[in-house]
Design a protein around this motif. Structure first.
Motif, mmCIF file in Angstrom:
data_model
loop_
_atom_site.group_PDB
_atom_site.id
_atom_site.type_symbol
_atom_site.label_atom_id
_atom_site.label_comp_id
_atom_site.label_asym_id
_atom_site.label_seq_id
_atom_site.Cartn_x
_atom_site.Cartn_y
_atom_site.Cartn_z
ATOM 1 N N GLY A 61 -11.117 -0.557 0.647
ATOM 2 C CA GLY A 61 -10.134 -1.507 0.141
ATOM 3 C C GLY A 61 -10.067 -1.491 -1.366
ATOM 4 O O GLY A 61 -10.511 -0.545 -2.022
ATOM 5 N N SER A 62 -9.533 -2.558 -1.923
ATOM 6 C CA SER A 62 -9.374 -2.671 -3.367
ATOM 7 C C SER A 62 -10.677 -3.115 -4.020
ATOM 8 O O SER A 62 -11.643 -3.482 -3.343
ATOM 9 N N TRP A 63 -10.686 -3.132 -5.356
ATOM 10 C CA TRP A 63 -11.880 -3.561 -6.078
ATOM 11 C C TRP A 63 -12.229 -5.019 -5.785
ATOM 12 O O TRP A 63 -13.382 -5.423 -5.929
ATOM 13 N N ALA A 64 -11.242 -5.801 -5.342
ATOM 14 C CA ALA A 64 -11.491 -7.212 -5.030
ATOM 15 C C ALA A 64 -11.775 -7.438 -3.548
ATOM 16 O O ALA A 64 -12.011 -8.573 -3.130
ATOM 17 N N GLY A 65 -11.735 -6.367 -2.738
ATOM 18 C CA GLY A 65 -12.058 -6.496 -1.328
ATOM 19 C C GLY A 65 -10.879 -6.635 -0.396
ATOM 20 O O GLY A 65 -11.060 -6.890 0.798
ATOM 21 N N ALA A 66 -9.641 -6.462 -0.908
ATOM 22 C CA ALA A 66 -8.469 -6.495 -0.032
ATOM 23 C C ALA A 66 -8.435 -5.199 0.772
ATOM 24 O O ALA A 66 -8.556 -4.115 0.210
ATOM 25 N N MET A 67 -8.239 -5.309 2.093
ATOM 26 C CA MET A 67 -8.543 -4.193 2.981
ATOM 27 C C MET A 67 -7.321 -3.653 3.718
ATOM 28 O O MET A 67 -6.412 -4.391 4.085
ATOM 29 N N GLY A 68 -7.365 -2.354 3.972
ATOM 30 C CA GLY A 68 -6.462 -1.724 4.911
ATOM 31 C C GLY A 68 -5.014 -1.673 4.454
ATOM 32 O O GLY A 68 -4.669 -1.952 3.303
ATOM 33 N N THR A 102 0.805 -1.234 0.000
ATOM 34 C CA THR A 102 0.000 0.000 0.000
ATOM 35 C C THR A 102 0.831 1.274 0.000
ATOM 36 O O THR A 102 0.328 2.325 0.378
ATOM 37 N N ASN A 103 2.089 1.166 -0.417
ATOM 38 C CA ASN A 103 2.953 2.346 -0.402
ATOM 39 C C ASN A 103 2.934 3.009 0.976
ATOM 40 O O ASN A 103 2.691 4.195 1.119
ATOM 41 N N PHE A 104 3.153 2.172 1.993
ATOM 42 C CA PHE A 104 3.225 2.623 3.384
ATOM 43 C C PHE A 104 1.909 3.256 3.832
ATOM 44 O O PHE A 104 1.894 4.249 4.559
ATOM 45 N N GLY A 105 0.817 2.675 3.407
ATOM 46 C CA GLY A 105 -0.508 3.131 3.822
ATOM 47 C C GLY A 105 -1.067 4.280 3.012
ATOM 48 O O GLY A 105 -2.183 4.735 3.281
ATOM 49 N N ASN A 106 -0.346 4.741 2.002
ATOM 50 C CA ASN A 106 -0.811 5.877 1.202
ATOM 51 C C ASN A 106 -1.837 5.486 0.145
ATOM 52 O O ASN A 106 -2.563 6.344 -0.353
ATOM 53 N N TYR A 107 -1.858 4.197 -0.220
ATOM 54 C CA TYR A 107 -2.871 3.760 -1.177
ATOM 55 C C TYR A 107 -3.445 2.423 -0.734
ATOM 56 O O TYR A 107 -2.862 1.368 -0.968
ATOM 57 N N THR A 108 -4.576 2.485 -0.057
ATOM 58 C CA THR A 108 -5.229 1.271 0.431
ATOM 59 C C THR A 108 -6.440 0.909 -0.410
ATOM 60 O O THR A 108 -7.085 -0.112 -0.154
ATOM 61 N N GLY A 109 -6.755 1.719 -1.413
ATOM 62 C CA GLY A 109 -7.930 1.468 -2.247
ATOM 63 C C GLY A 109 -9.108 2.278 -1.747
ATOM 64 O O GLY A 109 -9.326 2.397 -0.541
ATOM 65 N N GLY A 110 -9.884 2.820 -2.666
ATOM 66 C CA GLY A 110 -11.000 3.677 -2.276
ATOM 67 C C GLY A 110 -12.357 3.041 -2.435
ATOM 68 O O GLY A 110 -13.377 3.732 -2.385
ATOM 69 N N PHE A 111 -12.399 1.725 -2.600
ATOM 70 C CA PHE A 111 -13.673 1.037 -2.786
ATOM 71 C C PHE A 111 -14.322 0.702 -1.442
ATOM 72 O O PHE A 111 -13.634 0.270 -0.510
ATOM 73 N N ASP A 112 -15.629 0.889 -1.364
ATOM 74 C CA ASP A 112 -16.391 0.381 -0.231
ATOM 75 C C ASP A 112 -16.343 -1.135 -0.301
ATOM 76 O O ASP A 112 -16.781 -1.735 -1.285
ATOM 77 N N VAL A 113 -15.789 -1.787 0.728
ATOM 78 C CA VAL A 113 -15.510 -3.217 0.656
ATOM 79 C C VAL A 113 -16.788 -4.043 0.498
ATOM 80 O O VAL A 113 -16.835 -4.988 -0.293
#
Length: 327
Positions: free
Chosen positions: A177-184, A126-137
């Protein structure tokens, strides 16, 4: 007039035919949500949990497109690693390590995982938490279940996401999380969260989104449960002799370093391999014999449990080495 009406009808027919598949899918998504909520009620989830979790449920066409159109272009490790670990990321990894050194060393000692690997995973995922994905899981998982190709897998992930919400670990609107549901910050799927997430800061929540203690400890716990060893590294890049039998290159084919030495394998400097007798290793050739070759130790296998990609493991290993030996 008849000709004009015929043209209008034909045009409407063509529009109907040309309507994107995702738009047709979106029309039925609301009905699918109703079905999912009814099934969840039967599984014992509370009405309150379901109303909160699905309050802003939406169909993610982007998720379906991403799943169906994942890149197929050919990479090699020599072209992939500079993308995955550019110089700025290696430098930032050292900065992050030093910034959180006390906490990382505490977590590392508890779980038996060298802190540099925790930071390396954090940086690659996640680039040290800077990109965790903007999708509602919840929406992303429901969308992927509705899409249908792997419905049971994504429904099972959805049930576990609902459990996470019902247990109070995260509010639905913060569950990104991501489009596939990977979180945090660790990019755990809900099933991995349930198996490995840790409430390290003791606040009653396993918060892999916001709590650095929980983020680091959850990653370390995953590696520990995957068989991590803190007395060895992940592997090393090596040279093969010209006559090396590539059929020996298999993660399941473990040999001692002395045995690989006898078969002509040397370090990248041309030196002998270490003499440690307690290390078993496998030869890994991610591309071909002319590309990068590694001796993979037990921790390589643990990282493969996290993500079954030799490129991913090589990126994490390379970044961990850059933290250990900064330039």
């Amino acid at each position: 007039m008849k000709k004009l009406l015929s043209s209008v009808v034909l045009g409407a027919s063509l529009l109907a035919v040309q309507l994107p598949a995702w738009a047709q899918d979106a029309e039925g998504f609301a009905d699918y949500v109703v079905k999912i909520k009814a099934e969840a009620l039967e599984k014992g989830y509370s009405s309150e949990t379901l109303e909160r979790a699905f309050a802003n449920a939406k169909f993610y066409e982007r998720a379906v497109s991403a799943d169906k159109n994942q890149p197929e272009f050919k990479l090699t490790l020599d072209t992939y690693l500079p993308r995955a670990v550019p110089e700025w990321k290696a430098e930032q990894a050292v900065e992050k390590y030093n910034e959180h050194k006390e906490l990382l060393e505490e977590v590392g000692a508890k779980y038996g995982v060298q802190p540099r690997f925790i930071v390396a995973l954090w940086g690659i995922e996640t680039n040290f938490g800077n990109y965790t994905g903007g999708f509602d899981v919840v929406s992303a998982l429901t969308t992927m279940a509705y899409e249908g190709r792997r419905e049971e897998f994504f429904k099972n992930q959805l049930w576990q996401a609902l459990t996470i919400i019902q247990d109070g670990h995260i509010d639905p609107e913060q569950m990104k999380g991501s489009w596939a549901g990977a979180m945090g910050q660790t990019q755990f799927m809900p099933s991995s969260f349930m198996a490995y997430a840790v409430d390290y800061d003791g606040d009653g929540r396993k918060d892999i989104w916001n709590s650095m203690g929980d983020v680091f400890a959850s990653a370390a716990n995953y590696l520990k449960q995957a068989g991590w060893r803190d007395d060895v590294t992940w592997g090393r890049q090596v040279q093969l002799p010209a006559d090396f039998d590539v059929s020996l290159a298999d993660l399941k084919n473990k040999k001692s370093l002395a045995e690989w030495q006898q078969l002509g394998i040397r370090t990248m400097d041309g030196d002998d391999l270490p003499t440690r007798s307690d290390i078993k290793a496998a030869v890994v050739i991610p591309d071909d014999k002319d590309g990068r070759v590694y001796l993979a130790y037990a921790n390589y296998d643990a990282l493969m449990r996290w993500n079954r990609s030799h490129y991913f493991v090589a990126a994490v290993g390379y970044l961990s080495d850059r933290i250990r030996f900064p330039r």
